[in-house]
Motif scaffolding. Structure first.
Motif, PDB file in Angstrom:
ATOM      1  N   ILE A  12       0.862  -1.171   0.000  1.00  0.00           N
ATOM      2  CA  ILE A  12       0.000   0.000   0.000  1.00  0.00           C
ATOM      3  C   ILE A  12       0.904   1.229   0.000  1.00  0.00           C
ATOM      4  O   ILE A  12       1.674   1.430   0.936  1.00  0.00           O
ATOM      5  N   LYS A  13       0.810   2.026  -1.064  1.00  0.00           N
ATOM      6  CA  LYS A  13       1.687   3.187  -1.222  1.00  0.00           C
ATOM      7  C   LYS A  13       0.896   4.474  -1.058  1.00  0.00           C
ATOM      8  O   LYS A  13      -0.188   4.624  -1.614  1.00  0.00           O
ATOM      9  N   ASP A  14       1.474   5.387  -0.280  1.00  0.00           N
ATOM     10  CA  ASP A  14       0.863   6.707  -0.110  1.00  0.00           C
ATOM     11  C   ASP A  14       1.170   7.542  -1.343  1.00  0.00           C
ATOM     12  O   ASP A  14       2.315   7.683  -1.737  1.00  0.00           O
ATOM     13  N   THR A  15       0.135   8.090  -1.959  1.00  0.00           N
ATOM     14  CA  THR A  15       0.328   8.893  -3.164  1.00  0.00           C
ATOM     15  C   THR A  15       0.064  10.380  -2.930  1.00  0.00           C
ATOM     16  O   THR A  15       0.260  11.177  -3.836  1.00  0.00           O
ATOM     17  N   GLN A  16      -0.394  10.739  -1.722  1.00  0.00           N
ATOM     18  CA  GLN A  16      -0.755  12.128  -1.462  1.00  0.00           C
ATOM     19  C   GLN A  16       0.259  12.878  -0.615  1.00  0.00           C
ATOM     20  O   GLN A  16       0.236  14.105  -0.572  1.00  0.00           O
ATOM     21  N   GLY A  17       1.134  12.179   0.092  1.00  0.00           N
ATOM     22  CA  GLY A  17       2.129  12.838   0.917  1.00  0.00           C
ATOM     23  C   GLY A  17       1.633  13.277   2.286  1.00  0.00           C
ATOM     24  O   GLY A  17       2.330  13.976   3.008  1.00  0.00           O
ATOM     25  N   ASP A  18       0.439  12.870   2.675  1.00  0.00           N
ATOM     26  CA  ASP A  18      -0.110  13.203   3.987  1.00  0.00           C
ATOM     27  C   ASP A  18      -0.250  11.911   4.790  1.00  0.00           C
ATOM     28  O   ASP A  18      -1.157  11.111   4.545  1.00  0.00           O
ATOM     29  N   VAL A  19       0.650  11.706   5.736  1.00  0.00           N
ATOM     30  CA  VAL A  19       0.695  10.447   6.481  1.00  0.00           C
ATOM     31  C   VAL A  19      -0.588  10.215   7.278  1.00  0.00           C
ATOM     32  O   VAL A  19      -1.110   9.106   7.310  1.00  0.00           O
ATOM     33  N   ASN A  20      -1.115  11.249   7.912  1.00  0.00           N
ATOM     34  CA  ASN A  20      -2.328  11.084   8.720  1.00  0.00           C
ATOM     35  C   ASN A  20      -3.534  10.689   7.872  1.00  0.00           C
ATOM     36  O   ASN A  20      -4.303   9.804   8.246  1.00  0.00           O
ATOM     37  N   ALA A  21      -3.715  11.338   6.731  1.00  0.00           N
ATOM     38  CA  ALA A  21      -4.831  10.991   5.841  1.00  0.00           C
ATOM     39  C   ALA A  21      -4.642   9.573   5.291  1.00  0.00           C
ATOM     40  O   ALA A  21      -5.608   8.815   5.174  1.00  0.00           O
ATOM     41  N   PHE A  22      -3.408   9.230   4.978  1.00  0.00           N
ATOM     42  CA  PHE A  22      -3.103   7.892   4.475  1.00  0.00           C
ATOM     43  C   PHE A  22      -3.416   6.835   5.540  1.00  0.00           C
ATOM     44  O   PHE A  22      -4.049   5.820   5.252  1.00  0.00           O
ATOM     45  N   LEU A  23      -3.006   7.078   6.772  1.00  0.00           N
ATOM     46  CA  LEU A  23      -3.281   6.149   7.870  1.00  0.00           C
ATOM     47  C   LEU A  23      -4.782   5.960   8.055  1.00  0.00           C
ATOM     48  O   LEU A  23      -5.256   4.843   8.266  1.00  0.00           O
ATOM     49  N   GLU A  24      -5.526   7.045   7.939  1.00  0.00           N
ATOM     50  CA  GLU A  24      -6.980   6.959   8.086  1.00  0.00           C
ATOM     51  C   GLU A  24      -7.595   6.076   6.995  1.00  0.00           C
ATOM     52  O   GLU A  24      -8.445   5.237   7.269  1.00  0.00           O
ATOM     53  N   LYS A  25      -7.128   6.239   5.743  1.00  0.00           N
ATOM     54  CA  LYS A  25      -7.639   5.421   4.637  1.00  0.00           C
ATOM     55  C   LYS A  25      -7.287   3.949   4.840  1.00  0.00           C
ATOM     56  O   LYS A  25      -8.113   3.061   4.628  1.00  0.00           O
ATOM     57  N   VAL A  26      -6.046   3.689   5.241  1.00  0.00           N
ATOM     58  CA  VAL A  26      -5.614   2.307   5.465  1.00  0.00           C
ATOM     59  C   VAL A  26      -6.433   1.681   6.590  1.00  0.00           C
ATOM     60  O   VAL A  26      -6.873   0.544   6.479  1.00  0.00           O
ATOM     61  N   THR A  27      -6.649   2.435   7.658  1.00  0.00           N
ATOM     62  CA  THR A  27      -7.418   1.926   8.796  1.00  0.00           C
ATOM     63  C   THR A  27      -8.855   1.608   8.382  1.00  0.00           C
ATOM     64  O   THR A  27      -9.406   0.577   8.767  1.00  0.00           O
ATOM     65  N   GLN A  28      -9.467   2.487   7.582  1.00  0.00           N
ATOM     66  CA  GLN A  28     -10.839   2.258   7.125  1.00  0.00           C
ATOM     67  C   GLN A  28     -10.952   1.010   6.256  1.00  0.00           C
ATOM     68  O   GLN A  28     -11.944   0.295   6.307  1.00  0.00           O
ATOM     69  N   GLN A  29      -9.929   0.750   5.449  1.00  0.00           N
ATOM     70  CA  GLN A  29      -9.984  -0.375   4.518  1.00  0.00           C
ATOM     71  C   GLN A  29      -9.202  -1.587   5.018  1.00  0.00           C
ATOM     72  O   GLN A  29      -8.972  -2.530   4.270  1.00  0.00           O
ATOM     73  N   PHE A  30      -8.808  -1.591   6.286  1.00  0.00           N
ATOM     74  CA  PHE A  30      -7.929  -2.628   6.818  1.00  0.00           C
ATOM     75  C   PHE A  30      -8.519  -4.029   6.701  1.00  0.00           C
ATOM     76  O   PHE A  30      -7.797  -4.989   6.435  1.00  0.00           O
ATOM     77  N   LYS A  31      -9.814  -4.162   6.883  1.00  0.00           N
ATOM     78  CA  LYS A  31     -10.463  -5.485   6.788  1.00  0.00           C
ATOM     79  C   LYS A  31     -10.221  -6.122   5.420  1.00  0.00           C
ATOM     80  O   LYS A  31     -10.159  -7.339   5.302  1.00  0.00           O
ATOM     81  N   THR A  32     -10.060  -5.310   4.390  1.00  0.00           N
ATOM     82  CA  THR A  32      -9.807  -5.807   3.038  1.00  0.00           C
ATOM     83  C   THR A  32      -8.437  -6.477   2.941  1.00  0.00           C
ATOM     84  O   THR A  32      -8.267  -7.431   2.187  1.00  0.00           O
ATOM     85  N   PHE A  33      -7.472  -5.985   3.714  1.00  0.00           N
ATOM     86  CA  PHE A  33      -6.087  -6.446   3.598  1.00  0.00           C
ATOM     87  C   PHE A  33      -5.650  -7.389   4.705  1.00  0.00           C
ATOM     88  O   PHE A  33      -4.574  -7.969   4.626  1.00  0.00           O
ATOM     89  N   GLU A  34      -6.469  -7.579   5.752  1.00  0.00           N
ATOM     90  CA  GLU A  34      -5.992  -8.231   6.964  1.00  0.00           C
ATOM     91  C   GLU A  34      -5.554  -9.688   6.793  1.00  0.00           C
ATOM     92  O   GLU A  34      -4.801 -10.190   7.615  1.00  0.00           O
ATOM     93  N   LYS A  35      -5.969 -10.348   5.751  1.00  0.00           N
ATOM     94  CA  LYS A  35      -5.564 -11.745   5.555  1.00  0.00           C
ATOM     95  C   LYS A  35      -4.267 -11.863   4.761  1.00  0.00           C
ATOM     96  O   LYS A  35      -3.826 -12.957   4.428  1.00  0.00           O
ATOM     97  N   HIS A  36      -3.636 -10.747   4.461  1.00  0.00           N
ATOM     98  CA  HIS A  36      -2.393 -10.706   3.697  1.00  0.00           C
ATOM     99  C   HIS A  36      -1.278 -10.094   4.529  1.00  0.00           C
ATOM    100  O   HIS A  36      -1.523  -9.390   5.498  1.00  0.00           O
ATOM    101  N   ASN A  37      -0.054 -10.367   4.120  1.00  0.00           N
ATOM    102  CA  ASN A  37       1.074  -9.617   4.666  1.00  0.00           C
ATOM    103  C   ASN A  37       0.972  -8.220   4.070  1.00  0.00           C
ATOM    104  O   ASN A  37       0.598  -8.060   2.915  1.00  0.00           O
TER     105      ASN A  37
END
Length: 109
Positions: A12-37
């Motif tokens: 998962i790569k941040d494309t906007q340069g805002d770590v906090n906004a990126f963390l929020e997006k990753v956290t919201q979509q975490f269930k999608t990725f949780e079965k993967h490394n």
């Protein structure tokens, strides 16, 4: 946010340069990725050790699920980073760490 999946690993790569906004997006979509490394690629961002600590709760969830969570970041003092986070300077090293952790899990460590 750019997501790239190869086998059992999601990068998962941040494309906007805002770590906090990126963390929020990753956290919201975490269930999608949780079965993967997971590899969090912050190599194009200017991040501090405090920014990285924000990812600690996600890292803990992944470790409990017996999956890897690796952050790629550059221009840091890697000795100052918490032992609870796996932070490496390149994507190649991130994939190597995940491969080693997979082997450890297969061997029962």
């Amino acid at each position: 946010m750019k997501v790239d999946q190869k086998g059992h690993t999601v990068t998962i790569k941040d494309t906007q340069g805002d770590v906090n906004a990126f963390l929020e997006k990753v956290t919201q979509q975490f269930k999608t990725f949780e079965k993967h490394n997971i590899i969090i690629d912050l190599s194009s961002d200017k991040v501090s050790e405090n920014d990285l600590k924000l990812f600690l709760p996600l890292s803990k969830v992944q470790k409990k699920a017996k999956k890897s969570f690796v952050i790629v970041a550059t221009d840091l003092d890697f000795n100052a980073i918490s032992d609870k986070l796996v932070v490496v300077p390149s994507l190649l090293e991130a994939h190597d760490i995940i491969e080693m952790e997979e082997i450890e899990r297969d061997l029962g460590f």
